[in-house]
Design an enzyme around this catalytic site. Structure first.
Site, mmCIF file in Angstrom:
data_model
loop_
_atom_site.group_PDB
_atom_site.id
_atom_site.type_symbol
_atom_site.label_atom_id
_atom_site.label_comp_id
_atom_site.label_asym_id
_atom_site.label_seq_id
_atom_site.Cartn_x
_atom_site.Cartn_y
_atom_site.Cartn_z
ATOM 1 N N SER A 35 43.953 68.129 -33.834
ATOM 2 C CA SER A 35 44.914 66.888 -34.261
ATOM 3 C C SER A 35 46.066 67.696 -35.334
ATOM 4 C CB SER A 35 44.199 65.665 -34.640
ATOM 5 O OG SER A 35 43.367 65.991 -35.769
ATOM 6 N N PHE A 87 34.694 69.946 -43.145
ATOM 7 C CA PHE A 87 36.383 69.982 -43.305
ATOM 8 C C PHE A 87 36.990 68.853 -42.728
ATOM 9 C CE2 PHE A 87 35.283 74.457 -43.890
ATOM 10 C CZ PHE A 87 35.656 74.541 -45.119
ATOM 11 N N SER A 131 37.774 65.942 -53.064
ATOM 12 C CA SER A 131 39.132 66.230 -53.343
ATOM 13 C C SER A 131 38.972 65.745 -55.016
ATOM 14 C CB SER A 131 39.995 65.353 -52.770
ATOM 15 O OG SER A 131 41.254 65.399 -52.974
ATOM 16 N N TYR A 155 43.246 57.484 -49.129
ATOM 17 C CA TYR A 155 42.711 58.823 -48.963
ATOM 18 C C TYR A 155 41.435 59.301 -49.988
ATOM 19 C CZ TYR A 155 42.186 63.862 -49.271
ATOM 20 O OH TYR A 155 41.884 65.227 -49.274
ATOM 21 N N LYS A 159 37.138 59.615 -49.786
ATOM 22 C CA LYS A 159 36.379 60.735 -50.101
ATOM 23 C C LYS A 159 35.300 59.976 -50.989
ATOM 24 C CE LYS A 159 38.704 64.220 -48.383
ATOM 25 N NZ LYS A 159 38.005 64.945 -47.096
ATOM 26 N N ARG A 237 49.909 71.107 -62.085
ATOM 27 C CA ARG A 237 48.462 70.917 -61.196
ATOM 28 C C ARG A 237 47.800 72.219 -61.299
ATOM 29 N NH1 ARG A 237 50.026 66.646 -60.977
ATOM 30 N NH2 ARG A 237 50.605 65.337 -59.328
HETATM 31 P P1 NAD Z 1 43.553 70.431 -42.183
HETATM 32 O O1 NAD Z 1 44.170 69.395 -41.755
HETATM 33 O O2 NAD Z 1 44.479 71.820 -42.234
HETATM 34 O O3 NAD Z 1 42.192 70.885 -41.739
HETATM 35 C C1 NAD Z 1 41.526 69.740 -40.930
HETATM 36 C C2 NAD Z 1 41.131 69.857 -39.606
HETATM 37 O O4 NAD Z 1 40.152 68.961 -39.020
HETATM 38 C C3 NAD Z 1 41.909 70.179 -38.639
HETATM 39 O O5 NAD Z 1 41.798 71.464 -38.068
HETATM 40 C C4 NAD Z 1 42.126 68.853 -37.743
HETATM 41 O O6 NAD Z 1 42.587 69.309 -36.336
HETATM 42 C C5 NAD Z 1 40.571 68.819 -37.769
HETATM 43 N N1 NAD Z 1 40.159 67.216 -37.759
HETATM 44 C C6 NAD Z 1 40.962 66.121 -37.988
HETATM 45 N N2 NAD Z 1 40.379 65.188 -37.500
HETATM 46 C C7 NAD Z 1 39.364 65.386 -36.874
HETATM 47 C C8 NAD Z 1 38.237 64.775 -36.110
HETATM 48 N N3 NAD Z 1 38.557 63.393 -35.794
HETATM 49 N N4 NAD Z 1 37.555 65.393 -35.232
HETATM 50 C C9 NAD Z 1 37.479 66.912 -35.348
HETATM 51 N N5 NAD Z 1 38.322 67.668 -36.132
HETATM 52 C C10 NAD Z 1 39.393 66.761 -36.990
HETATM 53 O O7 NAD Z 1 43.307 70.244 -43.948
HETATM 54 P P2 NAD Z 1 42.714 71.220 -44.957
HETATM 55 O O8 NAD Z 1 43.814 71.273 -45.847
HETATM 56 O O9 NAD Z 1 42.186 72.501 -44.233
HETATM 57 O O10 NAD Z 1 41.680 70.442 -45.444
HETATM 58 C C11 NAD Z 1 40.223 70.373 -45.222
HETATM 59 C C12 NAD Z 1 39.578 69.318 -45.942
HETATM 60 O O11 NAD Z 1 39.701 69.423 -47.249
HETATM 61 C C13 NAD Z 1 39.816 68.122 -45.609
HETATM 62 O O12 NAD Z 1 38.755 67.109 -45.379
HETATM 63 C C14 NAD Z 1 40.872 67.644 -46.970
HETATM 64 O O13 NAD Z 1 40.700 66.131 -46.874
HETATM 65 C C15 NAD Z 1 39.939 68.369 -47.861
HETATM 66 N N6 NAD Z 1 40.953 68.503 -48.836
HETATM 67 C C16 NAD Z 1 42.113 69.252 -48.823
HETATM 68 C C17 NAD Z 1 43.220 69.690 -49.786
HETATM 69 C C18 NAD Z 1 44.378 70.291 -49.629
HETATM 70 O O14 NAD Z 1 45.358 70.025 -50.465
HETATM 71 N N7 NAD Z 1 44.533 70.600 -48.349
HETATM 72 C C19 NAD Z 1 42.722 69.137 -51.272
HETATM 73 C C20 NAD Z 1 41.483 68.511 -51.300
HETATM 74 C C21 NAD Z 1 40.531 68.235 -50.303
HETATM 75 N N1 UFG Z 2 56.140 68.212 -55.572
HETATM 76 C C1 UFG Z 2 57.367 68.229 -55.702
HETATM 77 N N2 UFG Z 2 58.326 68.408 -54.560
HETATM 78 C C2 UFG Z 2 57.874 68.323 -53.294
HETATM 79 C C3 UFG Z 2 56.472 68.378 -53.156
HETATM 80 C C4 UFG Z 2 55.554 68.357 -54.384
HETATM 81 O O1 UFG Z 2 58.254 67.970 -56.974
HETATM 82 O O2 UFG Z 2 58.492 68.450 -52.295
HETATM 83 C C5 UFG Z 2 55.331 68.305 -56.738
HETATM 84 C C6 UFG Z 2 54.263 66.875 -56.827
HETATM 85 O O3 UFG Z 2 55.056 65.965 -57.394
HETATM 86 C C7 UFG Z 2 53.292 67.283 -57.676
HETATM 87 C C8 UFG Z 2 53.047 68.857 -57.471
HETATM 88 O O4 UFG Z 2 54.314 69.100 -56.922
HETATM 89 O O5 UFG Z 2 53.474 67.292 -58.977
HETATM 90 C C9 UFG Z 2 52.081 69.123 -56.174
HETATM 91 O O6 UFG Z 2 52.163 68.499 -55.258
HETATM 92 P P1 UFG Z 2 51.358 68.505 -54.094
HETATM 93 O O7 UFG Z 2 52.075 67.451 -52.943
HETATM 94 O O8 UFG Z 2 51.584 69.812 -53.493
HETATM 95 O O9 UFG Z 2 49.809 68.382 -54.263
HETATM 96 P P2 UFG Z 2 49.179 66.911 -54.958
HETATM 97 O O10 UFG Z 2 48.901 67.398 -56.420
HETATM 98 O O11 UFG Z 2 50.084 65.723 -54.870
HETATM 99 O O12 UFG Z 2 48.139 66.605 -53.949
HETATM 100 C C10 UFG Z 2 47.133 67.841 -53.493
HETATM 101 C C11 UFG Z 2 46.706 67.416 -52.023
HETATM 102 C C12 UFG Z 2 45.941 66.107 -52.027
HETATM 103 C C13 UFG Z 2 44.743 66.497 -52.690
HETATM 104 C C14 UFG Z 2 45.228 66.827 -54.290
HETATM 105 C C15 UFG Z 2 43.925 66.952 -54.950
HETATM 106 O O13 UFG Z 2 48.060 66.967 -51.159
HETATM 107 O O14 UFG Z 2 45.537 65.789 -50.870
HETATM 108 O O15 UFG Z 2 46.132 67.993 -54.312
HETATM 109 O O16 UFG Z 2 43.387 68.150 -54.548
HETATM 110 F F1 UFG Z 2 43.952 65.391 -53.108
#
Ligand code: NAD
Ligand code: UFG
Length: 345
Positions: A35, A87, A131, A155, A159, A237
């Site tokens: 997705s 994940f 997260s 969100y 978690k 961050r």
């Molecule tokens: P991502 O969206 O790239 O990966 C998630 C994957 O899960 C995707 O491949 C998607 O297709 C799959 N998926 C979603 N719903 C599904 C379902 N119902 N069944 C099977 N597959 C499904 O995201 P990511 O950045 O790789 O994040 C992975 C995990 O880490 C997530 O749980 C996310 O909440 C957590 N996380 C991400 C960040 C971040 O900033 N990227 C920060 C903290 C935590």
């Molecule tokens: N930011 C900007 N402009 C943009 C995008 C982001 O100024 O276009 C700033 C945000 O305000 C923040 C910083 O850049 O201060 C980082 O922003 P991100 O959106 O990259 O990341 P966040 O810290 O908001 O959140 C990320 C993930 C969340 C996760 C969190 C902690 O998106 O899912 O880190 O792990 F929960």
């Protein structure tokens, strides 16, 4: 070698972790509904890891909310699934405010269905993608694992709920080995530039946005707030290179498998905070391109500063980040240049 189920393994963090785990010798079964990803990421993972035969990386298209899909995957493993790295889920804070039920359905409902499948198939080891968002607006920085869990968006609440559900299971039934990995801000890409983050539409996150401005797909970045109580007024961050994060999963799996059954929680971050302006400057240095920006209003739900105390992870896992902010920018830029449209091409 042990076989692992990787849910969401085609996604950004999952694909990089699959590569590290294949290199560590594990055999993998990925379940993903694609997705928010493409099977192309896993094709490239297979290529990069030079695995000789398909058996080491099996890919199933399916949903973690489906008992049938999960049973199909568990039955496919000849010697059983030894552990799950979970994940799969939805991850956009803004979207979770608009569609909270989808977040409870996929993240919490999906994790519940996964846990039930693990019980049915006798698998009791899981590493869960949690997260730093669940700390909300932290009272103290750096943030330790004992800091208050007080999520401020749906969100983050999902978690926190999944962590509660899993640790509750572990109390109700002996033998569970669980690690909650609370990621700070994962960015960057594999150093080959072959796999990376492939957001669809307009990126929400800073690094993909900055990359797209640097390459000329967008004309400027909007910095969300220049009046935060920080050194330069922009938010701070703790950015973590996705390969360091992937190595953290390997360390957590190894610890879980070798210690008594227990529930562990780790902050995975570098311990070093950078402002948005510092990220822009580092990206300009590494790409040799300019990144025009305008300072705009704060984004709803953002916090001034989020930085991990990574010392507990260092002590227990023997893991710490190795890659600098400049390496994160360099690898993101390499990925952006080699695949400007992500996996869509
Ligand atoms: P991502 O969206 O790239 O990966 C998630 C994957 O899960 C995707 O491949 C998607 O297709 C799959 N998926 C979603 N719903 C599904 C379902 N119902 N069944 C099977 N597959 C499904 O995201 P990511 O950045 O790789 O994040 C992975 C995990 O880490 C997530 O749980 C996310 O909440 C957590 N996380 C991400 C960040 C971040 O900033 N990227 C920060 C903290 C935590
Ligand atoms: N930011 C900007 N402009 C943009 C995008 C982001 O100024 O276009 C700033 C945000 O305000 C923040 C910083 O850049 O201060 C980082 O922003 P991100 O959106 O990259 O990341 P966040 O810290 O908001 O959140 C990320 C993930 C969340 C996760 C969190 C902690 O998106 O899912 O880190 O792990 F929960």
């Amino acid at each position: 070698m042990a076989q692992l189920l990787i849910t969401g393994g085609a996604g950004f963090i999952g694909s990089h972790t699959c590569l590290i785990l294949l290199e560590a010798g594990y055999d993998l079964v990925v379940l993903d509904n694609f997705s928010n990803s493409s099977s192309e990421s896993l094709r490239r993972v297979a290529e990069l890891s030079k695995i000789g035969h398909e058996d080491r990386l099996k890919v199933f298209e399916g949903d973690i909310r489906s008992r049938e899909d999960l049973d199909r995957v568990f039955f496919s493993a000849r010697d059983g699934i030894h552990a799950v790295v979970h994940f799969a889920g939805l991850k956009a804070v803004g979207e979770s405010l608009l569609f909270p039920l989808a977040y409870w359905d996929v993240n919490v409902g999906g994790s519940r269905t996964l846990l039930a499948a693990m019980r049915r198939h006798g698998c009791r080891t899981i590493v869960f993608s949690s997260s730093a968002t669940l700390y909300g607006d932290p009272r103290e920085v750096p943030i330790t694992e004992k800091s208050k869990v007080q999520p401020i968006n749906p969100y983050g609440r999902t978690k926190a709920a999944i962590e509660k559900m899993l640790s509750g299971y572990a109390k109700a039934e002996a033998g569970w080995r669980i690690a909650f990995l609370r990621y700070f801000n994962p960015v960057g890409a594999h150093q080959s530039g072959q796999i990376g983050e492939s957001p669809s539409g307009i990126p929400n996150n800073l690094f993909p946005f900055v990359s797209q401005v640097a390459i000329g797909l967008r004309d400027h970045l909007q910095v969300f707030g220049g009046d935060w109580p920080t050194k330069d007024g922009t938010a701070i961050r703790d950015y973590i290179h996705v390969m360091d994060l992937a190595e953290g999963h390997r360390a957590a799996l190894e610890l879980l498998q070798h210690e008594e059954p227990q529930v562990l929680t780790f902050n995975l971050g570098s311990g070093q905070g950078y402002s948005v302006i510092e990220v822009i400057k580092a990206f300009e240095q590494e790409s040799g391109r300019s990144v025009p920006y305008v300072i705009g209003a704060r984004r709803k739900g953002d916090v001034a500063c989020s930085v991990a105390d990574p010392s507990y992870a260092a002590k227990c896992l023997g893991w710490r980040t190795k890659r600098s902010l400049n390496e994160m920018c360099r690898d993101s830029w390499l990925w952006q240049q080699s695949s400007p449209q992500g996996y869509l091409e």
